[in-house]
Every structure is written in C-alpha cells, then in structure tokens.
Design a protein around this motif. Structure first.
Motif, short mmCIF file in Angstrom:
data_model
loop_
_atom_site.label_atom_id
_atom_site.label_comp_id
_atom_site.label_asym_id
_atom_site.label_seq_id
_atom_site.Cartn_x
_atom_site.Cartn_y
_atom_site.Cartn_z
N GLN A 1 13.12 -1.92 2.87
CA GLN A 1 13.06 -0.37 2.59
C GLN A 1 11.65 0.27 3.46
N THR A 2 10.56 -0.37 3.07
CA THR A 2 9.41 0.18 3.87
C THR A 2 9.42 -0.05 5.50
N LEU A 3 10.15 -1.05 5.99
CA LEU A 3 10.30 -1.19 7.34
C LEU A 3 11.17 -0.13 8.04
N VAL A 4 12.36 0.08 7.25
CA VAL A 4 13.13 1.17 7.79
C VAL A 4 12.26 2.54 7.82
N ALA A 5 11.49 2.70 6.64
CA ALA A 5 10.66 4.09 6.69
C ALA A 5 9.64 4.05 7.85
N VAL A 6 9.32 3.00 8.32
CA VAL A 6 8.46 2.75 9.40
C VAL A 6 8.90 3.10 10.61
N ILE A 7 10.28 2.32 10.78
CA ILE A 7 10.92 2.60 11.97
C ILE A 7 11.29 4.10 12.37
N THR A 8 12.01 4.60 11.04
CA THR A 8 12.41 6.17 11.09
C THR A 8 11.03 7.01 11.47
N ARG A 9 9.88 6.63 11.27
CA ARG A 9 8.71 7.51 11.46
C ARG A 9 8.22 7.21 12.69
N TYR A 10 8.39 6.13 13.27
CA TYR A 10 7.72 6.03 14.74
C TYR A 10 8.40 5.84 15.81
N ALA A 11 9.89 5.49 15.54
CA ALA A 11 10.74 5.46 16.76
C ALA A 11 11.11 6.67 17.17
N LYS A 12 10.67 7.21 18.24
CA LYS A 12 10.75 8.54 18.61
C LYS A 12 11.20 8.52 20.23
N SER B 1 0.85 -1.25 0.05
CA SER B 1 0.06 -0.21 -0.04
C SER B 1 0.62 1.32 0.10
N GLY B 2 1.96 1.16 0.58
CA GLY B 2 2.84 2.48 0.90
C GLY B 2 2.49 3.32 1.66
N ASP B 3 1.46 2.87 2.43
CA ASP B 3 0.73 4.04 3.48
C ASP B 3 1.30 3.72 4.82
N LEU B 4 2.36 4.94 5.02
CA LEU B 4 3.12 4.75 6.47
C LEU B 4 2.23 5.36 7.65
N ALA B 5 1.16 6.02 7.21
CA ALA B 5 0.40 6.40 8.26
C ALA B 5 -0.73 5.74 8.80
N SER B 6 -1.02 4.46 8.15
CA SER B 6 -1.85 3.65 8.62
C SER B 6 -1.54 2.94 9.73
N ASP B 7 -2.91 2.32 10.46
CA ASP B 7 -2.71 1.49 11.59
C ASP B 7 -1.96 0.23 11.36
N GLN C 1 1.84 1.29 12.00
CA GLN C 1 1.92 1.49 13.46
C GLN C 1 2.28 0.02 13.90
N GLN C 2 1.26 -0.86 13.51
CA GLN C 2 1.23 -2.18 13.82
C GLN C 2 2.81 -2.85 13.45
N VAL C 3 3.06 -2.59 12.40
CA VAL C 3 4.62 -2.97 11.85
C VAL C 3 5.55 -2.68 12.96
N PHE C 4 5.48 -1.30 13.24
CA PHE C 4 6.48 -0.93 14.25
C PHE C 4 6.40 -1.49 15.62
N GLN C 5 5.05 -1.65 16.32
CA GLN C 5 4.97 -2.24 17.29
C GLN C 5 5.41 -3.79 17.41
N LEU C 6 5.11 -4.32 16.51
CA LEU C 6 5.58 -5.92 16.17
C LEU C 6 6.95 -6.01 15.93
N HIS C 7 7.71 -5.12 15.43
CA HIS C 7 9.15 -5.00 15.29
C HIS C 7 9.63 -4.74 16.58
N ARG C 8 9.13 -3.87 17.14
CA ARG C 8 9.72 -3.48 18.61
C ARG C 8 9.50 -4.65 19.66
N GLN C 9 8.37 -5.30 19.63
CA GLN C 9 7.90 -6.39 20.33
C GLN C 9 9.07 -7.67 20.21
#
Length: 253
Positions: A242-253, A183-189, A192-200
């Motif tokens: 590349q998508t995962l890196v973009a997700v981490i960059t956006r949400y790892a604050k 989808s390419g939608d980095l603002a989607s729920d 955010q789930q990708v980020f949380q799952l990767h962190r978990q």
C-alpha cells in the motif's frame, strides 16, 4: 465391468481401507452387490479414481478434489490441463538446471569453460517461469502478450553483472520501502528513493518506461493480492505494498 474393493485396490495401488473411506465421505461412492451386500464399483469408478489420484499427486486436499469432481467435465479437463502446464514448466526448469550443472561439473574438471552469463541462465529461467505462472495472465491482459514476451526476453538476456545489479536494486528497494512504510512520510527523501529504485528495477526488463505504465502497475498491485503479498512478504510489513502504491502515485508524473 465391475470391481470388488480388492480388485480396484490392486488395480489403482490404493489400500482397501482407503477405498472404504472414500465411499464413506462420498468421494468415490460404491454400489452394493444385491446378493451379498459387498461393495463393488462400476467401470466409471476407475476414471473417477484416476482423477482423484492425479489431484492428490498435485497436492489437492480431498475436500477440494470432491468439489472439483462435482464440476462439469470441461472444468475438470481444464484443471488437468493447467496442472500439465505446471508440470511441463517444472520439467523444463529441471532440464535447464541439469544441463547447466553438467556444464559446470565439466568445467570444474577441466572441460570447456562457461561464460558468466551462462552460469546464471538456469536461475534466471526459474525466475521467468515463476513470474509467468504467478503474474503472466494479468500482465498480458493489461499490457499485451507482445510486451510481456519482450520483457521476459530482455530479462533472459541480462548479463551477469546486470542480473546481480537488478537483484541488489530490489533489495535496496525493500529496505527503503520498509523505512517509509514505518514512518508513513511520503514526502521524505527515502520515499523518493523508493520511487527511483522501483523505476530502476522495472527498467531492467521494461523496454520503454512511461509514468502511465508505472501507475498502471500500481493499480495491479492494488487490485491483485498476489502482487501486494510479494512486497508485504519481502518487506515484512502488512502495508508495504500500500505504501509503494502511494509512492508511485505521488511521484510517477
């Protein structure tokens, strides 16, 4: 001491035809007897042929072996040492696997029962060895040997339930990442789930999570194709990492 083709063939366990071929391609050049013109090999050829046979056993192509033999002796020695390390890791894994299998067979035949954690120890050790071989050097350089060892130790001590949960978390990550990559939608729920799952998933082995360390890991995914390939291959899409890196960059604050 010099060897004829036949004598060297018998000594090394290769066919005369193979030796002649090695001579033709310059991999193991032969000398010519000035009297009869027959091929013959000096004593130094024995060492060189031993190297050739070693690296063939390790799976090297002849062109790669030829390039390696053109390198200084120190480079060749280092290559042998690296292969020994790999073989030792494989040996240790097989020993662990055999021990676990023996205990499993004994338990199934009425002997002492294994704990749930012990049932999975061989499989966890295999993953630890793979992680070390593939990514250990880079992770140690970025986070330090002590942190890497602590992470490996924490993984080794995971309970059977935690180990299964870690595997399930990673599979859920792959599925969510596949959706976001398409989808390419980095603002989607789902992003955010990708980020949380990767962190978990990381926290199963990280003793102290920080957003800074998470972003640093994303940089490694970008800089080293092996990390990227891991996610691209498991997700089945060429730009998943590349998508995962973009997700981490956006949400790892």
């Amino acid at each position: 001491m010099t060897y004829s083709v036949q004598a060297l063939s018998q000594l090394a366990g290769v066919s005369p035809r193979t030796l002649r071929y090695y001579d033709q391609i310059g991999l193991l050049p032969a000398q010519r007897n000035p009297t009869n013109g027959y091929r013959e090999y000096p004593g130094t050829a024995v060492d060189q042929l031993q190297m050739i046979r070693y690296f063939q056993t390790f799976g090297f192509q002849l062109t790669a072996i030829q390039d390696l033999l053109a390198q200084p002796k120190a480079v060749q020695t280092a290559a042998l040492a690296n292969q020994r390390q790999r073989l030792a890791a494989e040996r240790d894994h097989l020993t662990t696997l055999l021990n676990t299998l023996d205990r499993t067979l004994a338990a199934r035949n009425g002997g002492p029962q294994m704990t749930d954690s012990e049932k999975f120890s061989a499989f966890k050790q295999e993953q630890l060895d793979q992680n070390d071989q593939q990514f250990g050097t880079e992770v140690r350089q970025r986070y330090g040997a002590e942190s890497f060892a602590a992470s490996q130790q924490k993984f080794a001590k995971l309970s059977e339930a935690d180990y299964q949960q870690m595997q399930a978390t990673e599979q859920a990550l792959f599925e969510a990442l596949r959706t976001v990559t398409r989808s390419g939608d980095l603002a989607s729920d789902t992003a955010q789930q990708v980020f949380q799952l990767h962190r978990q998933w990381l926290c199963f082995t990280w003793n102290n999570y920080t957003a800074e360390a998470h972003r640093g890991l994303a940089q490694m995914y970008t800089a080293d194709s092996r990390f990227a390939d891991y996610y691209n291959d498991h997700v089945g899409l060429p730009d998943a990492a590349q998508t995962l890196v973009a997700v981490i960059t956006r949400y790892a604050k």
